[in-house]
Motif scaffolding. Structure first.
Motif, PDB file in Angstrom:
ATOM      1  N   ARG A  90      45.988  45.246  35.763  1.00  0.00           N
ATOM      2  CA  ARG A  90      45.371  46.980  36.535  1.00  0.00           C
ATOM      3  C   ARG A  90      45.412  47.645  35.548  1.00  0.00           C
ATOM      4  O   ARG A  90      45.413  48.398  34.929  1.00  0.00           O
ATOM      5  N   PRO A  91      44.680  48.877  35.788  1.00  0.00           N
ATOM      6  CA  PRO A  91      43.875  49.412  37.423  1.00  0.00           C
ATOM      7  C   PRO A  91      42.780  48.264  36.953  1.00  0.00           C
ATOM      8  O   PRO A  91      41.832  48.741  35.705  1.00  0.00           O
ATOM      9  N   HIS A  92      41.755  48.094  37.957  1.00  0.00           N
ATOM     10  CA  HIS A  92      40.916  47.098  37.580  1.00  0.00           C
ATOM     11  C   HIS A  92      39.387  47.584  37.338  1.00  0.00           C
ATOM     12  O   HIS A  92      38.576  47.130  36.547  1.00  0.00           O
TER      13      HIS A  92
END
Length: 318
Positions: A212-214
């Protein structure tokens, strides 16, 4: 380990305690008894003379072991135990095998992921049952010293392995890791130095996508896909490219010409790396059945064979 008694052992009465202890190790599945069908009768007779109460259990074990080995494919030759070696063998076999790694948590995650994908359930079970003791080395030099110390605790069969990152910034580079490996290998340990830079370089894109963040990770993965396997294999997956600030080069000088021609935009996208914890994500993905051999095959032509070789080395000491 696969263990075979010399037939002469069952004609003597001076090593009963040692034989009893080894049979107990077989019953606990810490080691595997390799016995030829023609030797079963003498073993059963021995048990009847010296272990009358336990004889039925031991005889059944002998029979099942002889049937099992008849169906086994040829592989590593069993450890031969004779009346002259049995005391040393008991000392060696009652101990767990030892695997020294640089970081116990990270490298354990890496190993368990490999076990799940590459049919290494036996190695994973040995670790779970503490028949394989994975020890924290605290860096390559300390791991090497601990491996050397562990070797002194074995009398005849050195059941010690050392797993190290290569720390290579370019293909084929010889690093301090290789020198430590040579020193420990010369003492009798089984050693594996990863071909790629670090364990994190074996994390397939499917694993990286979990970071993350994707939306930021997807951009980095797209940039990573534009690299050649050699460039990917020596990239710092955790920290990326630290250069490019205050007059520093875009790519650390240690990489030489490896990244020549890679667009500045690609370098910039990969600059932060993917962060820590990649081997833990690899283990989670493997445990969830989300990784296959094909995911690793995409990392380079020799990756699959290397990881299978690593498991094979561990089987020699377990």
């Amino acid at each position: 380990m696969r263990v075979e008694f010399h037939p002469e052992i069952f004609t003597r009465a001076d090593q009963i305690l040692e034989i009893h202890e080894l049979i107990q190790l077989f019953l606990r599945v810490q080691h595997e008894w390799h016995i030829k069908p023609q030797d079963v009768e003498s073993a059963v007779a021995f048990f009847g003379r010296h272990f009358p109460t336990l004889a039925p259990v031991y005889a059944d074990l002998a029979l099942k072991a002889s049937v099992a080995q008849a169906w086994q494919a040829a592989g590593v030759a069993p450890l031969q135990v004779s009346h002259t070696t049995i005391r040393d063998d008991v000392c060696d076999l009652r101990q767990p095998a030892v695997l020294l790694v640089e970081d116990e948590f990270s490298d354990r995650c890496f190993l368990l992921a490999i076990c799940r994908v590459f049919d290494g359930e036996d190695v994973a079970e040995a670790a779970a049952r503490q028949h394989l003791d994975i020890r924290h080395g605290g860096g390559k030099d300390r791991a090497g010293k601990q491996a050397s110390d562990a070797l002194t605790r074995f009398r005849r069969t050195p059941r010690v392995a050392l797993l190290l990152d290569s720390d290579r910034l370019a293909p084929g580079q010889v690093t301090r890791c290789h020198k430590v490996a040579d020193e420990v290998r010369a003492l009798g340990a089984h050693v594996h130095v990863l071909e790629l830079r670090e364990a994190e370089n074996y994390a397939p894109n499917r694993v990286l996508a979990m970071v993350r963040p994707h939306h930021e990770t997807s951009k980095k993965i797209k940039a990573l896909k534009s690299l050649t396997p050699k460039q990917r294999g020596h990239f710092d997956m955790k920290k990326g490219f630290p250069g490019g600030r205050d007059g520093e080069p875009q790519v650390p000088r240690g990489h030489g010409s490896l990244y020549d021609g890679v667009p500045d935009r690609t370098i910039e996208l990969l600059r932060p790396g993917f962060g820590a914890g990649l081997t833990e994500l690899m283990m989670r993905a493997a445990a969830g059945g989300r990784l296959a051999e094909s995911d690793f095959a995409g990392l380079g032509a020799e990756v699959v064979s290397e990881l299978r070789e690593l498991l094979s080395k561990l089987r020699k000491i377990i």
